[in-house]
Design a protein around this motif. Structure first.
Motif, PDB file in Angstrom:
ATOM      1  N   PHE A 282       0.820  -1.301  -0.012  1.00 51.37           N
ATOM      2  CA  PHE A 282       0.112  -0.083  -0.046  1.00 51.37           C
ATOM      3  C   PHE A 282       1.000   1.325   0.045  1.00 51.37           C
ATOM      4  N   LYS A 283       0.677   2.302  -0.842  1.00 50.23           N
ATOM      5  CA  LYS A 283       1.545   3.217  -1.157  1.00 50.23           C
ATOM      6  C   LYS A 283       1.117   4.294  -0.043  1.00 50.23           C
ATOM      7  N   LEU A 284       2.162   4.547   0.740  1.00 49.73           N
ATOM      8  CA  LEU A 284       1.803   5.683   1.680  1.00 49.73           C
ATOM      9  C   LEU A 284       2.670   6.878   1.226  1.00 49.73           C
ATOM     10  N   LYS A 285       2.001   8.074   1.113  1.00 49.74           N
ATOM     11  CA  LYS A 285       3.014   9.244   0.604  1.00 49.74           C
ATOM     12  C   LYS A 285       3.138  10.384   1.604  1.00 49.74           C
TER      13      LYS A 285
ATOM     14  N   ASP B 295      -5.153  -4.929   6.013  1.00 47.34           N
ATOM     15  CA  ASP B 295      -5.561  -5.232   7.298  1.00 47.34           C
ATOM     16  C   ASP B 295      -4.424  -5.160   8.183  1.00 47.34           C
ATOM     17  N   TYR B 296      -4.529  -5.495   9.492  1.00 49.58           N
ATOM     18  CA  TYR B 296      -3.353  -5.211  10.435  1.00 49.58           C
ATOM     19  C   TYR B 296      -2.182  -6.391  10.126  1.00 49.58           C
ATOM     20  N   ALA B 297      -2.547  -7.422   9.728  1.00 53.11           N
ATOM     21  CA  ALA B 297      -1.497  -8.645   9.532  1.00 53.11           C
ATOM     22  C   ALA B 297      -0.866  -8.425   8.145  1.00 53.11           C
ATOM     23  N   GLN B 298      -1.608  -7.968   7.133  1.00 54.91           N
ATOM     24  CA  GLN B 298      -0.763  -7.592   5.945  1.00 54.91           C
ATOM     25  C   GLN B 298       0.013  -6.356   6.144  1.00 54.91           C
TER      26      GLN B 298
ATOM     27  N   GLN C 222       3.964  -6.184   5.686  1.00 56.80           N
ATOM     28  CA  GLN C 222       4.712  -5.197   4.642  1.00 56.80           C
ATOM     29  C   GLN C 222       5.616  -4.421   5.223  1.00 56.80           C
ATOM     30  N   ARG C 223       5.449  -4.066   6.497  1.00 57.62           N
ATOM     31  CA  ARG C 223       6.719  -3.158   7.190  1.00 57.62           C
ATOM     32  C   ARG C 223       8.027  -4.007   7.596  1.00 57.62           C
TER      33      ARG C 223
ATOM     34  N   SER D 165      10.070  -0.053  11.059  1.00 52.28           N
ATOM     35  CA  SER D 165       9.593  -0.163  12.470  1.00 52.28           C
ATOM     36  C   SER D 165       8.096  -0.362  12.671  1.00 52.28           C
ATOM     37  N   THR D 166       7.925  -1.540  13.473  1.00 52.96           N
ATOM     38  CA  THR D 166       6.742  -1.966  13.780  1.00 52.96           C
ATOM     39  C   THR D 166       6.115  -1.548  15.059  1.00 52.96           C
ATOM     40  N   THR D 167       6.690  -0.408  15.688  1.00 55.59           N
ATOM     41  CA  THR D 167       6.570   0.170  17.133  1.00 55.59           C
ATOM     42  C   THR D 167       5.248   1.078  16.661  1.00 55.59           C
TER      43      THR D 167
END
Length: 418
Positions: free
Chosen positions: A130-133, A181-184, A188-189, A195-197
């Motif tokens: 998912f492309k965050l910009k 969703d959260y798992a996806q 991806q992170r 970071s997954t913090t």
């Protein structure tokens, strides 16, 4: 001339391509002849009924279906609402996922279309992420706002206000339904080495959303928190309100993020016309508008379809400059004009009663000579008289900036009668 009997003969032999050509070539005759119109409607229904029974291995069928939808969107032949739905769904069933998704967006509330759109977006997330910009439209003190917000949603001892990772992402998905969703997202992170913090990835998510969605997500969280931490929520709301942009006196310098983006569609009639269009584009640029013109960007070897599709979607407004040659190319779906017009017709079909995107300009010829039939229902700006160009240009620039010359006054109160 075509007769009713000929249509029925073609229908009996299932000569679909010939019938589709007749709908295009004899559109006016069919429109004005009740018997021919009835025969055409019989073909429409029979073709779609039989199509549903054809094996998907018959590759020529998809060509006929797509030709039919172009006739409809181009205003050459009007399908009934029910048959239009059948047509779109049948194309969706027969196309590969990416192309099926393009058609599914025409009827996003149909179950099969919902399924295809969901599958396509899941595929994109899986393949591309998912492309965050990073956005440019943030309050000056956005970090303070976020830190205050996170403090309120980080109390693990209070289930009413605590936002776990899944709860936070579920809130985002209320307004961005194809967000992973959260798992996806966590997967991806990890793949990207990020970071997954929670405090870090919540921040990254909010920054990467569109401005409209980010505001909705933050407001929704504040709405949930307000009954439990009213004073602190009000502090955050006040900080946000204090940072609203202050209006500036004219002329206003417009930041890049707020410039209207305008795509210009026209035909290369001759050098004089090309120069007129280029001068118009230059003038619009000088007045703070980001103009997308083929001559600014296209170079030998560039992909015209990619340029058209990408930039038509990006544009806030589309200016179409009508001339007799433009109409000829649009009607024949010839060249770049034909391709642009086909895409714009889909947009107009979906928003017939409230065209907020396309601005028609008549440059040469009469409306009947220069504007395709379907587009004649929309009010155009007349630029045929060069001596009156500045007045016409003023109408255009006001329309782009949504600054009408005449505004309805505020409704007052009823006067006192003696």
């Amino acid at each position: 001339m075509i007769s009713q009997e000929e249509l029925y003969q073609y229908l009996a032999k299932e000569q679909w391509e010939e019938l589709l050509d007749i709908l295009y070539k004899h559109k006016e005759q069919i429109k004005n002849d009740a018997l021919l119109n009835h025969a055409a409607k019989t073909f429409e229904t029979e073709f779609l009924r039989k199509t549903q029974g054809y094996d998907k291995s018959r590759v020529e069928i998809i060509k006929y279906l797509e030709k039919f939808i172009l006739l409809h969107h181009g205003g050459f032949y009007k399908l009934t609402d029910e048959n239009y739905k059948i047509l779109v769904i049948e194309i969706v069933k027969r196309k590969k996922l990416k192309e099926a998704n393009d058609y599914a967006t025409l009827l996003p509330n149909e179950e099969i279309c919902k399924k295809v759109i969901s599958e396509y977006n899941f595929f994109k997330i899986k393949e591309e992420g998912f492309k965050l910009k990073q956005t440019n439209k943030l309050p000056m003190n956005w970090i303070e706002i976020y830190n205050r917000l996170f403090e309120l949603i980080n109390n693990q001892g209070d289930p009413a206000t605590y936002f776990s990772g899944p709860r936070f992402i579920d809130t985002v998905r209320q307004y961005e339904p194809y967000f992973p969703d959260y798992a996806q997202f966590i997967n991806q992170r990890n793949i990207e080495g990020k970071s997954t913090t929670r405090k870090i990835f919540y921040y990254d998510i909010l920054l990467g959303l569109s401005d409209e969605v980010r505001i909705k997500v933050v407001n929704r969280i504040l709405e949930i928190l307000k009954p439990f931490s009213k004073d602190k929520v009000l502090e955050i709301e006040n900080i946000i309100e204090d940072r609203k942009p202050i209006s500036k006196p004219e002329p206003e310098l417009i930041s890049d993020s707020r410039r209207p983006i305008v795509f210009i569609s026209y035909s290369w009639d001759n050098e004089q016309h090309k120069k007129w269009v280029l001068d118009l584009a230059d003038k619009l640029c000088a007045d703070g508008i980001d103009v997308i013109l083929d001559r600014y960007y296209l170079k030998p070897g560039a992909s015209l379809p990619h340029f058209v599709e990408d930039n038509l979607n990006k544009a806030d407004r589309v200016i179409i400059i009508f001339t007799p040659n433009y109409k000829l190319k649009a009607d024949k779906r010839a060249g770049g004009v034909g391709y642009e017009y086909s895409i714009m017709n889909v947009e107009l079909y979906k928003n017939q009663t409230s065209n907020e995107k396309i601005i028609p300009i008549l440059r040469e010829g009469s409306a009947e000579q220069s504007i395709p039939t379907f587009m004649q229902q929309f009010i155009h700006i007349d630029t045929r008289n060069d001596e009156n160009f500045l007045n016409s240009y003023n109408d255009l620039i006001r329309e782009i900036y949504n600054e009408p010359e005449i505004k309805k006054p505020i409704i007052g109160t009823k006067p006192l009668f003696g």
